[in-house]
Scaffold this active site. Structure first.
Site, short mmCIF file in Angstrom:
data_model
loop_
_atom_site.label_atom_id
_atom_site.label_comp_id
_atom_site.label_asym_id
_atom_site.label_seq_id
_atom_site.Cartn_x
_atom_site.Cartn_y
_atom_site.Cartn_z
N HIS A 180 0.84 -1.20 0.00
CA HIS A 180 0.00 0.00 0.00
C HIS A 180 0.87 1.24 0.00
O HIS A 180 0.65 2.18 -0.78
CB HIS A 180 -0.90 -0.05 1.24
CG HIS A 180 -1.75 1.15 1.46
ND1 HIS A 180 -3.11 1.15 1.29
CD2 HIS A 180 -1.43 2.41 1.84
CE1 HIS A 180 -3.59 2.35 1.56
NE2 HIS A 180 -2.61 3.13 1.91
N GLU A 181 1.87 1.27 0.84
CA GLU A 181 2.73 2.45 0.91
C GLU A 181 3.53 2.63 -0.36
O GLU A 181 3.69 3.75 -0.86
CB GLU A 181 3.69 2.33 2.11
CG GLU A 181 3.00 2.34 3.45
CD GLU A 181 2.01 3.46 3.61
OE1 GLU A 181 2.25 4.57 3.07
OE2 GLU A 181 0.97 3.26 4.25
N HIS A 184 1.60 4.31 -2.94
CA HIS A 184 1.56 5.76 -2.77
C HIS A 184 2.77 6.39 -3.44
O HIS A 184 2.67 7.42 -4.11
CB HIS A 184 1.56 6.14 -1.29
CG HIS A 184 0.21 6.09 -0.66
ND1 HIS A 184 -0.91 6.62 -1.24
CD2 HIS A 184 -0.19 5.61 0.53
CE1 HIS A 184 -1.94 6.43 -0.44
NE2 HIS A 184 -1.54 5.82 0.65
N GLU A 267 -6.67 6.65 -1.07
CA GLU A 267 -6.52 5.51 -0.17
C GLU A 267 -7.15 4.26 -0.77
O GLU A 267 -6.58 3.17 -0.73
CB GLU A 267 -7.15 5.81 1.19
CG GLU A 267 -6.39 6.83 1.99
CD GLU A 267 -4.96 6.42 2.24
OE1 GLU A 267 -4.72 5.24 2.57
OE2 GLU A 267 -4.06 7.26 2.07
#
Lengths: 639, 206
Positions: A180-181, A184, A267
């Site tokens: 997930h990071e 980003h 998100e």
């Protein structure tokens, strides 16, 4: 949407943001100007009434006053512009600044406990598998489960993780959160976030200063009668301060609403990407559930509220929820069939078989190269597996060496020495003049181990060494690069591998040591830089071909892909590695969509003869890397 | 008319003063941030040294144990090493990760000097025990110690570089004003005092 589109989009979006911001300032100036003019006219009226005007002379209401206008304009630009710029510059000075302001401490391999080491390994695997250097990891002593990615660009990204994350999640769940990071980082969210934070900060400063003026003027005028002029003046200041305050805080309110809405969308996207990267919805789903099950309150400093939208989950309870509700996130993750998320994975899976170190073949299949180009900016779970396998085959001593600055240097130097049984005496004597006895002894040791590694084992070492190398001081870095160049020059020529190594080091370490380097805007079209692109293709063609005729064919293939059929192939004398470097530097200006085209053109050039050496593949990776497009490692197929 | 101008003038004057004040504030804040970044760099660099020092402190008991078996009559030398090691470990903890704590840093530097001296003496003494020197255990411990010494030296160099940058920043004008207002203390260099200390214990690879 792929990596290139994401990057271009992120830049366009931030451009639009600047536009909205400018519009907001115009609006604010207008409002404040109106207030100022009303006060101004009021002052005139009361002044003339004080002077005892004789009767009913019409009162001229001034609509325009240059002094007031310029004053208001100047004030607004100064406060809002200054506040925003300051914040953006501060945040853009590096992800480590953000991490440290949140109380994070740099996590070191040597002092890491088993849980921490597991985290570091997960991050290392994912970074290598996606072709970015391993980012530094910061640990925040907090029992909640949370993580963030900070930094302006993928090359200076850092990852922050809470202690609760390290100890409370399984390896799969950790991988999901890290995916997930990473998404980003690849989707350009960080840059957008920084701009958002900066913009809102400017508005906030306006509100705060207005409040300040309001209070101090209010206090200092307490006790004065309102009938004398001075009292009037104070009232004006109070009212103006009130106006500033109102405008500032209202602006901040709406700004935060927008920020929250944007953030929620990002998100969801990041969650989807995480599933795509790991092919494992249970990982990130499990992590979200774990967060849901924890009722603890966070102990993070209240500065965290500014960075709320950068975190994995809500960091502080804020009215402006920057993250969608946990339940929604989980249901989206588990409800969506995996094959619908991202590109169709089945076809790719067969191409990137986790072959590991299978034999010492010097060639790679064109499908492996093609798959790597397709996977730029996307983390492929097969790649993660393959990388994990390769790392496990590395000797522990070498792995340990890459994790501290002293050893990492030796690993890089050893990689520059000729592999296998080739004579390394020239390089070694060049090194002897720069390194002392201790270093040389250790270097021979390390070289002894490294020279026997397969190329697919040698290359991840570079990515693994970067974080340790970036912990050197500026002086040590300069000295080290001097030694590197000395070794490269020792045999009188620069091999492709040496060039790639030097380019990679300079790009990733240079960024950290020269933070003042300007970054040009990246929105040019390829057509304007066609000469540079042409040179790149010519160099790639010549380096990969035995003779001029073959080179011409390769170059033609690439130029066709570029869509520039009338181009002329540059002379041989022009096709130097130095000119390649120069051209790549000027290609930094073109937008990402066009970089993709250029990389596909390079691929066409390399592939035209149906035979791709590992060196050609690595050149492609180095070119992609210097264009800011992280390309995953190319995994050689069996035979 | 005059009053209007005065009022208008007054407002403009206020704005100009406000603007100047604002610029000053931003400027102060930016310098403050630079100092913070510099100090953090120093702290991070010191943390690097700390890691290596602690590794060394953990290795030394191994060294002493291995040597004890062979050097039965050299109790004093061995005890001196153990004692020095304990002092140094204690001193390192006392610094608590804050290299601007002058007295604690001096304490650590002094204790490290003593430790290096004791280790040097031990090495000299070991020359008389060739069996010990050649034993597999001793070779391994020595090798790990050497590597750690090298890492200590390297991280110390990086640390001293960052200290120099920070101190220079701290002392130049106008940063010095803000540094003193907000209590940015001078960082201490980690200089090795003992001359014999410069050479790490030699390891023979032949």
């Amino acid at each position: 949407m792929d990596f290139f589109t994401h990057q271009d989009h992120a830049r366009r979006r931030t451009g639009r943001l600047v536009l909205y911001f400018a519009m907001a300032i115009v609006l604010i100036v207008a409002v404040l100007y109106v207030v100022a003019m009303i006060l101004f006219n009021w002052a005139e009226v009361s002044a003339s009434s004080n002077q005892g005007s004789t009767g009913s002379s019409t009162i001229v209401f001034q609509y325009w006053n240059w002094a007031v206008f310029l004053g208001t304009l100047g004030l607004c630009i100064l406060i809002i512009g200054g506040g925003s710029l300051y914040r953006i510059l501060h945040l853009a000075s590096g992800g480590s600044v953000v991490a440290e302001s949140l109380g994070g401490k740099l996590l070191d391999h040597e002092q890491a406990g088993p849980d921490e080491r597991r985290l570091l390994n997960v991050i290392e695997e994912m970074a290598i598998a996606s072709g970015v250097p391993v980012p530094p990891v910061y640990l925040i002593e907090d029992d909640t489960i949370n993580a963030f990615a900070a930094g302006y660009r993928p090359t200076d990204a850092v990852i922050g993780v809470t202690r609760g994350c390290v100890e409370g999640l399984s390896r799969d769940q950790l991988q999901g959160v890290m995916a997930h990071e990473f998404s980003h980082i690849f989707n350009g969210d960080m840059r957008l976030n920084i701009r958002l934070v900066g913009v809102i900060h400017g508005l906030l400063v306006m509100g705060v200063i207005g409040y300040f003026i309001f209070r101090t003027a209010g206090i200092s005028s307490a006790g004065r009668s309102s009938s004398n002029n001075k009292g009037n003046g104070a009232v004006f200041i109070i009212i103006f301060g009130l106006a500033m305050m109102a405008v500032g805080f209202i602006g901040t309110f709406f700004g935060r609403l927008i920020q929250a809405a944007v953030s929620r969308q990002r998100e969801f996207l990041a969650d989807a990407s995480a599933v795509q990267y790991t092919r494992n919805p249970d990982g990130i789903g499990g992590a979200l559930r774990a967060i849901g099950g924890i009722k603890k309150k966070t102990s993070m400093p209240h500065t965290a509220s500014e960075y709320n939208h950068m975190f994995f989950a809500q960091a502080l309870d804020s009215v402006f929820a920057s993250h969608p509700p946990l339940a929604d996130r989980i249901s989206r993750i588990e409800g969506v069939p995996v094959s619908e998320v991202g590109e169709a994975p089945a076809a790719q899976a067969s191409r990137i078989a986790a072959a590991g170190a299978s034999g010492f073949a010097g060639d790679v299949s064109s499908s492996a190269v093609h798959a790597a180009v397709e996977n730029i900016g996307v983390v492929n779970p097969e790649a993660i597996q393959a990388v994990g396998h390769v790392i496990s085959t590395l000797p522990d001593s070498i792995k340990a060496a890459t994790h501290d600055p002293w050893g990492a240097r030796l690993v890089i130097l050893a990689l520059l020495l000729p592999p296998g049984g080739t004579d390394a005496s020239r390089e070694l004597s060049a090194l002897e003049s720069s390194l002392d006895e201790q270093h040389m002894a250790m270097l021979r040791n390390v070289h002894g181990t490294i020279r026997n590694l397969h190329p697919s084992q040698r290359l991840p070492l570079i990515d693994m060494a970067i974080p340790a190398l970036s912990r050197m001081s500026r002086e040590q870095y300069d000295e080290f690069m001097g030694i590197v160049i000395g070794v490269i020059r020792s045999d009188g020529q620069v091999s492709l591998f040496e060039w790639c190594m030097h380019t990679t080091l300079e790009r990733h370490l240079g960024e950290r040591f020269q933070p003042d380097s300007k970054h040009p805007p990246r929105n040019r079209r390829l057509a304007r830089s066609i000469d540079d692109a042409n040179l790149v293709l010519a160099v790639v063609a010549r380096l990969g071909s035995k003779d001029a005729a073959e080179a011409m064919l390769g170059w033609k293939a690439g130029v066709t892909r570029l869509g520039a059929p009338d181009a002329r192939m540059p002379e041989e004398a022009q096709c130097t590695l130095r000119n390649l470097r120069t051209s790549l530097n000027s290609l930094q200006r073109i937008r990402f969509q066009d970089r993709r085209i250029l990389l596909e053109a390079c691929e066409a050039t390399i592939d035209h003869d149906g035979r791709t050496t590992i060196e050609e593949a690595e050149l492609l990776r180095a070119i992609a890397d210097s264009l800011g497009c992280p390309m995953p490692p190319i995994i050689p197929d069996a035979a | 008319m005059q009053l209007n101008l005065a009022l208008g003038g007054g407002i403009i004057a206020a704005i100009v003063i406000g603007a100047v004040a604002l610029i000053l504030i931003f400027w102060v804040i930016s310098i403050y941030n630079k100092l913070i970044v510099g100090r953090n760099r120093v702290k991070n660099a010191f943390a690097q040294i700390d890691v290596q020092l602690n590794r060394r402190y953990d290795l030394i008991p191994n060294l002493v144990e291995t040597a004890k078996g062979y050097m039965k009559h050299e109790r004093e030398t061995l005890e001196a090493v153990t004692e020095a090691r304990n002092q140094a470990a204690h001193a390192a903890k006392a610094v608590g990760g804050d290299p601007t704590n002058a007295s604690a840093m001096q304490g650590l530097i002094g204790a490290e000097g003593t430790l290096m001296g004791a280790l040097g003496k031990l090495n000299v003494t070991m020359e008389a025990y060739p069996d010990l020197k050649a034993s597999a255990n001793m070779l391994q411990v020595q090798e790990e110690l050497t590597t750690t010494e090298n890492k200590v030296a390297f991280s110390r160099q990086a640390y001293n570089d960052s200290v120099m940058h920070f101190n220079v920043l701290r002392e130049s004008f106008p940063e010095s004003i803000i540094a003193n207002t907000f209590n940015f203390h001078e960082a201490q260099m980690f200089e090795v005092k003992d001359d014999s200390v410069r050479e790490a214990p030699k390891v023979n690879f032949t």
